[in-house]
Design an enzyme around this catalytic site. Structure first.
Site, PDB file in Angstrom:
ATOM      1  N   LYS A  36      -4.739 -49.478 -41.174  1.00  0.00           N
ATOM      2  CA  LYS A  36      -5.099 -49.511 -42.597  1.00  0.00           C
ATOM      3  C   LYS A  36      -3.871 -49.572 -43.501  1.00  0.00           C
ATOM      4  O   LYS A  36      -3.979 -49.890 -44.673  1.00  0.00           O
ATOM      5  CB  LYS A  36      -5.966 -48.325 -42.963  1.00  0.00           C
ATOM      6  CG  LYS A  36      -5.299 -46.984 -42.894  1.00  0.00           C
ATOM      7  CD  LYS A  36      -6.294 -45.891 -43.300  1.00  0.00           C
ATOM      8  CE  LYS A  36      -5.662 -44.532 -43.164  1.00  0.00           C
ATOM      9  NZ  LYS A  36      -6.576 -43.451 -43.493  1.00  0.00           N
ATOM     10  N   ALA A  47       6.732 -37.271 -36.362  1.00  0.00           N
ATOM     11  CA  ALA A  47       6.819 -36.198 -35.357  1.00  0.00           C
ATOM     12  C   ALA A  47       8.284 -35.881 -35.093  1.00  0.00           C
ATOM     13  O   ALA A  47       9.067 -36.762 -34.762  1.00  0.00           O
ATOM     14  CB  ALA A  47       6.125 -36.613 -34.071  1.00  0.00           C
ATOM     15  N   GLY A  49       9.261 -32.657 -33.381  1.00  0.00           N
ATOM     16  CA  GLY A  49       9.459 -31.693 -32.303  1.00  0.00           C
ATOM     17  C   GLY A  49       9.755 -32.348 -30.975  1.00  0.00           C
ATOM     18  O   GLY A  49      10.524 -31.832 -30.182  1.00  0.00           O
ATOM     19  N   HIS A 230       0.698 -25.651 -39.161  1.00  0.00           N
ATOM     20  CA  HIS A 230       2.101 -25.488 -38.773  1.00  0.00           C
ATOM     21  C   HIS A 230       2.715 -24.402 -39.651  1.00  0.00           C
ATOM     22  O   HIS A 230       2.510 -24.405 -40.860  1.00  0.00           O
ATOM     23  CB  HIS A 230       2.864 -26.808 -38.945  1.00  0.00           C
ATOM     24  CG  HIS A 230       4.167 -26.809 -38.203  1.00  0.00           C
ATOM     25  ND1 HIS A 230       5.256 -26.081 -38.623  1.00  0.00           N
ATOM     26  CD2 HIS A 230       4.543 -27.422 -37.054  1.00  0.00           C
ATOM     27  CE1 HIS A 230       6.252 -26.258 -37.762  1.00  0.00           C
ATOM     28  NE2 HIS A 230       5.839 -27.056 -36.796  1.00  0.00           N
ATOM     29  N   ARG A 276       1.951 -20.522 -32.341  1.00  0.00           N
ATOM     30  CA  ARG A 276       1.992 -21.105 -33.677  1.00  0.00           C
ATOM     31  C   ARG A 276       1.005 -20.476 -34.656  1.00  0.00           C
ATOM     32  O   ARG A 276       1.316 -20.242 -35.823  1.00  0.00           O
ATOM     33  CB  ARG A 276       1.679 -22.604 -33.519  1.00  0.00           C
ATOM     34  CG  ARG A 276       2.167 -23.444 -34.615  1.00  0.00           C
ATOM     35  CD  ARG A 276       1.984 -24.889 -34.254  1.00  0.00           C
ATOM     36  NE  ARG A 276       3.183 -25.443 -33.634  1.00  0.00           N
ATOM     37  CZ  ARG A 276       3.332 -26.730 -33.361  1.00  0.00           C
ATOM     38  NH1 ARG A 276       2.367 -27.576 -33.633  1.00  0.00           N
ATOM     39  NH2 ARG A 276       4.432 -27.171 -32.811  1.00  0.00           N
ATOM     40  N   HIS A 337      -1.768 -29.235 -39.943  1.00  0.00           N
ATOM     41  CA  HIS A 337      -0.839 -30.039 -39.132  1.00  0.00           C
ATOM     42  C   HIS A 337      -1.558 -30.934 -38.126  1.00  0.00           C
ATOM     43  O   HIS A 337      -1.189 -32.101 -37.965  1.00  0.00           O
ATOM     44  CB  HIS A 337       0.088 -29.066 -38.403  1.00  0.00           C
ATOM     45  CG  HIS A 337       1.163 -29.706 -37.593  1.00  0.00           C
ATOM     46  ND1 HIS A 337       2.078 -30.585 -38.120  1.00  0.00           N
ATOM     47  CD2 HIS A 337       1.502 -29.573 -36.277  1.00  0.00           C
ATOM     48  CE1 HIS A 337       2.918 -30.983 -37.173  1.00  0.00           C
ATOM     49  NE2 HIS A 337       2.582 -30.396 -36.040  1.00  0.00           N
ATOM     50  N   ARG A 372      -3.229 -25.984 -29.744  1.00  0.00           N
ATOM     51  CA  ARG A 372      -2.374 -26.952 -29.051  1.00  0.00           C
ATOM     52  C   ARG A 372      -0.955 -26.411 -28.867  1.00  0.00           C
ATOM     53  O   ARG A 372      -0.360 -25.867 -29.798  1.00  0.00           O
ATOM     54  CB  ARG A 372      -2.304 -28.249 -29.861  1.00  0.00           C
ATOM     55  CG  ARG A 372      -1.454 -29.323 -29.233  1.00  0.00           C
ATOM     56  CD  ARG A 372      -1.472 -30.560 -30.099  1.00  0.00           C
ATOM     57  NE  ARG A 372      -0.871 -30.303 -31.388  1.00  0.00           N
ATOM     58  CZ  ARG A 372       0.416 -30.462 -31.668  1.00  0.00           C
ATOM     59  NH1 ARG A 372       1.247 -30.917 -30.756  1.00  0.00           N
ATOM     60  NH2 ARG A 372       0.884 -30.196 -32.871  1.00  0.00           N
ATOM     61  N   LEU A 378       2.025 -36.058 -28.596  1.00  0.00           N
ATOM     62  CA  LEU A 378       2.495 -37.428 -28.349  1.00  0.00           C
ATOM     63  C   LEU A 378       2.183 -37.816 -26.908  1.00  0.00           C
ATOM     64  O   LEU A 378       1.735 -38.930 -26.624  1.00  0.00           O
ATOM     65  CB  LEU A 378       4.001 -37.548 -28.626  1.00  0.00           C
ATOM     66  CG  LEU A 378       4.453 -37.367 -30.080  1.00  0.00           C
ATOM     67  CD1 LEU A 378       5.965 -37.492 -30.194  1.00  0.00           C
ATOM     68  CD2 LEU A 378       3.780 -38.366 -31.005  1.00  0.00           C
TER      69      LEU A 378
HETATM   70  C1  SIN Z   1       7.296 -29.365 -34.629  1.00  0.00           C
HETATM   71  O1  SIN Z   1       8.254 -30.117 -34.504  1.00  0.00           O
HETATM   72  O2  SIN Z   1       7.418 -28.203 -34.961  1.00  0.00           O
HETATM   73  C2  SIN Z   1       5.918 -29.911 -34.409  1.00  0.00           C
HETATM   74  C3  SIN Z   1       5.754 -30.462 -33.072  1.00  0.00           C
HETATM   75  C4  SIN Z   1       4.312 -30.553 -32.697  1.00  0.00           C
HETATM   76  O3  SIN Z   1       3.461 -30.233 -33.516  1.00  0.00           O
HETATM   77  O4  SIN Z   1       4.020 -30.908 -31.549  1.00  0.00           O
END
Ligand code: SIN
Length: 537
Positions: A36, A47, A49, A230, A276, A337, A372, A378
């Site tokens: 879109k 992303a 992390g 997050h 988290r 998040h 999660r 990913l």
């Molecule tokens: C982060 O970098 O803190 C997020 C990574 C994630 O949500 O997998």
């Protein structure tokens, strides 16, 4: 295989959509990728992390599986998590083959740690630009492979087609040029709902319409109550809610409140590296207590050079606000998040709608349970994307199991008034205040009433008129609130102050299915489908 089956339609251009497109092309199909926005605009791009896989010498897929199951707080589908963790190393090898420039030390891929991972198993590319590197690489490979990509093209609805798949109704960004494709296989890789929340770490494209469109088409949804927040996004009035990665806490950064106190040890034995949801709620509590608006991430004790090398995106972002990771405490607060639930699939990515597949954030495989594990998303896009690509090539019968507890939900009957943008703001504010980090029945009921009122105003009265973006947003928001109201316990990312304990009787998934409309002129009739005026998707 018919010609239609050879030409699957893939909706969404994050890691899952791009990977399915590439792999199905390699398997001899001719996919069309629809997005879109622009090809490289997606949640994946932001992303930071990294991507988790047990490739380290002291690690194993079994250990990765254990950590994933533990984080999921009793709700992880172990067969899905086994697939994820045991196939992850092979999918990383695919990314290497495609040319993703993973960071290395002495010629070996370097591995970082994150909260609740007991081993160093997080791969990065370009430090905290991992998503960007992967997205760019896959995009280039897709272009080189000659995959047809249609940008600024919006999926508006799915209507019953044939055994090969649904009919997809697409429009241009204005919502006026409408086109019907299919029947044929359709892969939803449309991402999550993050930006439907007032405070969100996501880019604006994550508006959850994949969920609403699939639900309207009869797809089973599960685990919609589990929205992951997050703990640390940048907090400053007027500034974007930029993610400040958990990896910084993995490197030793501390959280301090407005008085400078390191508060996390008061909340959990693992302090800053607690799960988290625990960290997000602790920060939320500190903010409510102090009325200060944010807490602070303090990385000033870490080596300057390491900070700059490891977190180049954050360094650049902060410099625009006159802040320096090595010198300043960074103002942070929690934000929506990741959508843990979504369109239910089996391990092959099949939904209960024939020819409709889902993978990535929009899909609910049960792999994350109620919470999660960081950096598992990913890799989820790749592992389940691979199974979807193989299904597209060699379709077989199957699909998800409908949970014993599944609510049948009727869509509100609409008046079809023109859409109004203030209503989208109301959805965002209401999700954040009523269906946020801490929930309770009164707030959830009131949020549901708000979403239903908005739905009644914007849902097309005529089944032959396509719902617009606001109608889809209102449906998705209502489904999250409805599921959150139903689950009378606290588990993982879902916290109810009126039911603060985990309840063993709730150790199961909650399904949502559309109650079909009573009249026979239901969606799917063969009449011409009209876009609605003034409703850009
Ligand atoms: C982060 O970098 O803190 C997020 C990574 C994630 O949500 O997998």
């Amino acid at each position: 295989m018919s010609d239609a089956s050879r030409r699957p339609l893939i909706i969404g251009s994050g890691i899952a959509g791009l990977y399915v497109a590439l792999r199905s092309r390699e398997l001899g199909l001719r996919p069309t990728l629809v997005t879109k926005s622009l090809l490289d605009e997606s949640n994946t791009r932001y992303a930071q992390g990294g991507i988790a896989a047990a490739i380290g010498p002291d690690d194993s897929p079994a250990a990765h599986l254990e950590d994933t199951v533990r984080a999921g707080d009793g709700l992880v589908d172990v067969s899905a998590a086994r697939l994820l963790t045991f196939e992850a190393p092979t999918r990383i090898a695919d990314l290497v083959r495609y040319g993703v420039p993973f960071d290395t030390v002495n010629g070996q891929i370097s591995l970082g740690r994150e909260a609740a991972h007991r081993h160093a198993r997080i791969l990065h590319a370009g430090g905290d630009s991992t998503g960007h590197s992967i997205e760019e690489t896959l995009k280039q490979r897709a272009q080189e492979a000659g995959i047809e990509a249609r940008e600024r093209t919006v999926l508006r609805a799915l209507r019953p087609g044939s055994r090969e798949g649904p009919i997809a109704i697409l429009s241009d960004a204005s919502g006026h040029e409408v086109e019907h494709l299919g029947p044929g296989p359709v892969v939803l890789a449309t991402g999550g709902t993050g930006s439907l929340y007032r405070q969100s770490s996501n880019p604006s494209v994550t508006t959850g319409e994949g969920v609403a469109i699939a639900f309207r088409a009869g797809a089973l949804l599960t685990d919609m109550e589990f929205i992951q927040f997050h703990p640390t996004v940048f907090w400053r009035a007027g500034a974007p809610r930029f993610l400040i990665t958990e990896a910084l806490r993995g490197e030793g950064a501390l959280l301090r409140n407005e008085a400078g106190e390191r508060f996390m040890p008061r909340y959990h034995k693992d302090a800053e590296l607690a799960p988290r949801d625990v960290v997000a709620r602790a920060i939320n509590q500190e903010i409510l207590r102090s009325q200060h608006g944010c807490v602070y991430l303090d990385a000033t004790a870490l080596p300057r050079d390491r900070l700059y090398a490891r977190f180049p995106s954050i360094t650049t972002f902060l410099s625009a606000y006159g802040l320096d990771l090595a010198r300043d405490r960074i103002p942070v607060a929690p934000a929506a998040h990741f959508m843990i639930g979504g369109v239910t699939t089996d391990l092959e990515g099949r939904t209960n709608v024939e020819g409709l597949y889902a993978c990535g954030e929009v899909a609910s495989t049960g792999v994350h349970g109620a919470n999660r594990l960081g950096s598992n998303s990913l890799i989820e896009g790749l592992v389940f994307g691979e199974h979807v690509a193989r299904q597209l090539r060699h379709p077989s019968a199957g699909g998800p199991t409908v949970p014993a507890q599944t609510l049948r939900i009727r869509l509100p009957e609409g008046t079809g008034r023109a859409e109004e943008s203030p209503a989208l703001d109301e959805i965002r504010d209401t999700l954040w205040s009523g269906v946020g980090i801490v929930r309770q029945a009164t707030g959830l009921r009131s949020a549901l009433l708000t979403f239903e009122r908005i739905s009644r105003a914007v849902e097309p009265a005529d089944v032959d008129v396509l719902p617009g973006a606001l109608a889809n947003a209102a449906v998705t928001a209502a489904l999250v609130a409805r599921a959150a109201l139903e689950r009378t316990e606290s588990r993982g990312a879902h916290y109810r102050s009126d039911y603060p304990k985990k309840v063993s009787a709730w150790q199961h998934h909650l399904g949502l299915l559309r109650q079909p409309p009573p009249s026979s002129s239901a969606p799917g009739s063969s009449k011409k489908v009209m876009p609605r005026r003034g409703s850009p998707p």
